[in-house]
Design an enzyme around this catalytic site. Structure first.
Site, short mmCIF file in Angstrom:
data_model
loop_
_atom_site.label_atom_id
_atom_site.label_comp_id
_atom_site.label_asym_id
_atom_site.label_seq_id
_atom_site.Cartn_x
_atom_site.Cartn_y
_atom_site.Cartn_z
N PRO A 10 32.15 43.95 50.59
CA PRO A 10 31.93 44.61 51.88
C PRO A 10 32.27 43.74 53.09
O PRO A 10 32.04 42.54 53.09
CB PRO A 10 30.43 44.93 51.87
CG PRO A 10 29.84 44.02 50.85
CD PRO A 10 30.91 43.81 49.82
N ASN A 11 32.83 44.42 54.06
CA ASN A 11 33.17 43.86 55.38
C ASN A 11 34.37 42.91 55.37
O ASN A 11 34.82 42.48 56.42
CB ASN A 11 31.95 43.17 56.03
CG ASN A 11 30.81 44.15 56.23
OD1 ASN A 11 31.01 45.19 56.84
ND2 ASN A 11 29.64 43.85 55.70
N ARG A 18 36.52 40.15 62.44
CA ARG A 18 35.11 39.89 62.20
C ARG A 18 34.80 38.40 62.37
O ARG A 18 35.35 37.57 61.64
CB ARG A 18 34.82 40.29 60.74
CG ARG A 18 33.48 39.95 60.23
CD ARG A 18 33.44 40.12 58.72
NE ARG A 18 32.09 39.88 58.25
CZ ARG A 18 31.76 39.61 57.01
NH1 ARG A 18 32.68 39.53 56.08
NH2 ARG A 18 30.51 39.40 56.70
N TYR A 23 35.21 33.27 59.92
CA TYR A 23 36.06 33.74 58.82
C TYR A 23 37.57 33.56 59.06
O TYR A 23 38.36 33.87 58.18
CB TYR A 23 35.75 35.22 58.54
CG TYR A 23 34.32 35.42 58.08
CD1 TYR A 23 33.87 34.87 56.88
CD2 TYR A 23 33.40 36.17 58.84
CE1 TYR A 23 32.56 35.04 56.45
CE2 TYR A 23 32.09 36.35 58.42
CZ TYR A 23 31.68 35.78 57.22
OH TYR A 23 30.39 35.96 56.79
N ASN A 74 35.42 37.50 45.74
CA ASN A 74 34.61 37.26 46.92
C ASN A 74 33.81 38.54 47.13
O ASN A 74 34.32 39.53 47.68
CB ASN A 74 35.46 36.95 48.15
CG ASN A 74 34.59 36.66 49.38
OD1 ASN A 74 33.36 36.83 49.33
ND2 ASN A 74 35.20 36.23 50.46
N ALA A 77 28.59 40.08 50.93
CA ALA A 77 27.12 40.07 50.89
C ALA A 77 26.56 40.47 49.52
O ALA A 77 25.42 40.11 49.20
CB ALA A 77 26.58 40.99 51.98
N ASP A 87 26.29 41.98 36.07
CA ASP A 87 26.23 42.57 34.73
C ASP A 87 27.57 43.15 34.29
O ASP A 87 27.94 43.05 33.12
CB ASP A 87 25.15 43.68 34.68
CG ASP A 87 23.74 43.12 34.60
OD1 ASP A 87 23.58 41.91 34.38
OD2 ASP A 87 22.79 43.92 34.76
N GLU A 98 34.69 32.23 41.91
CA GLU A 98 33.99 32.80 43.08
C GLU A 98 34.52 32.10 44.33
O GLU A 98 34.58 30.87 44.37
CB GLU A 98 32.48 32.55 42.92
CG GLU A 98 31.66 33.04 44.10
CD GLU A 98 30.17 32.74 43.92
OE1 GLU A 98 29.75 32.27 42.84
OE2 GLU A 98 29.43 32.95 44.91
N HIS A 100 34.38 31.98 48.67
CA HIS A 100 33.84 32.37 49.98
C HIS A 100 34.64 31.65 51.05
O HIS A 100 34.86 30.44 50.95
CB HIS A 100 32.36 32.03 50.11
CG HIS A 100 31.53 32.74 49.09
ND1 HIS A 100 31.23 34.08 49.20
CD2 HIS A 100 31.01 32.33 47.92
CE1 HIS A 100 30.53 34.45 48.15
NE2 HIS A 100 30.39 33.42 47.34
N ARG A 107 25.06 27.74 55.91
CA ARG A 107 24.68 28.89 56.75
C ARG A 107 23.22 29.28 56.49
O ARG A 107 22.43 28.47 55.99
CB ARG A 107 25.65 30.03 56.51
CG ARG A 107 27.11 29.63 56.84
CD ARG A 107 28.08 30.77 56.64
NE ARG A 107 27.77 31.88 57.54
CZ ARG A 107 28.26 33.12 57.40
NH1 ARG A 107 29.10 33.37 56.39
NH2 ARG A 107 27.94 34.07 58.24
C1 DQA Z 1 31.36 35.58 52.54
C2 DQA Z 1 29.98 34.97 52.75
C3 DQA Z 1 28.90 36.02 52.58
O1 DQA Z 1 27.61 35.45 52.80
C4 DQA Z 1 29.09 37.13 53.61
O2 DQA Z 1 28.13 38.14 53.44
C5 DQA Z 1 30.47 37.68 53.60
C6 DQA Z 1 31.60 36.76 53.47
C7 DQA Z 1 32.48 34.56 52.80
O3 DQA Z 1 33.60 34.81 52.37
O4 DQA Z 1 32.26 33.53 53.44
O5 DQA Z 1 30.68 38.87 53.78
O6 DQA Z 1 31.47 36.02 51.19
#
Ligand code: DQA
Length: 149
Positions: A10-11, A18, A23, A74, A77, A87, A98, A100, A107
């Protein structure tokens, strides 16, 4: 041809607009295009998804996870909340890195825990969009090494 998955939660569709101070300025389309170009030049396929909906990501992992050589994830949230995504990854024995963009450990405290890190091959945080590139390089190299042995 080996297929790798690229899963963005998401996002992340708002990258570029954003909180650019956290980011960066690259859009998700820029990042995905660069990774697909790399994948093509290395002879692998990259199948990507971005969704703001947890169940859509679970469905994607269920559908494509078993046939994939690995994934870059990624989960945004959902990293900090989604046992369902965890799962699904386990159910498909999907090996993944993973990623980020931001350093989640520098943070807010609620970002310090990930439901994915302990089942990941590795975790890359805080390197911005380069993190995805390093993850793809590692996955390509690692699965190639396994194929050779
Ligand atoms: C994120 C870090 C997460 O905590 C956050 O909710 C995101 C982006 C990152 O890429 O730094 O949406 O995954």
């Amino acid at each position: 041809m080996r297929t790798f998955l690229l899963v963005n939660g998401p996002n992340l569709n708002l990258l570029g607009q954003r909180e650019p101070e956290i980011y960066g300025s690259a859009t998700l389309a820029d990042i995905v295009a660069g990774l697909k170009e790399t994948a093509l030049s290395r002879g692998v396929t990259l199948l990507d998804i971005q969704s703001n909906h947890e169940g859509v990501l679970v469905d994607f992992v269920q559908q494509h996870g078993a046939g994939a050589s690995g994934a870059i994830i990624n989960a945004g949230a959902f990293t900090h909340t989604s046992i369902a995504l965890r799962d699904a990854i386990l159910a498909r024995s999907l090996r993944f890195v993973e990623v980020h963009l931001s350093n989640i450990h520098a943070r807010e405290a609620f970002r310090h825990h990930s439901w994915l890190s302990d089942i990941a091959c590795g975790v890359i945080v805080g390197l911005g969009a380069d993190g995805y590139r390093h993850a793809l390089d590692w996955l390509i190299q690692h699965t190639a090494e396994e194929t050779r042995s």
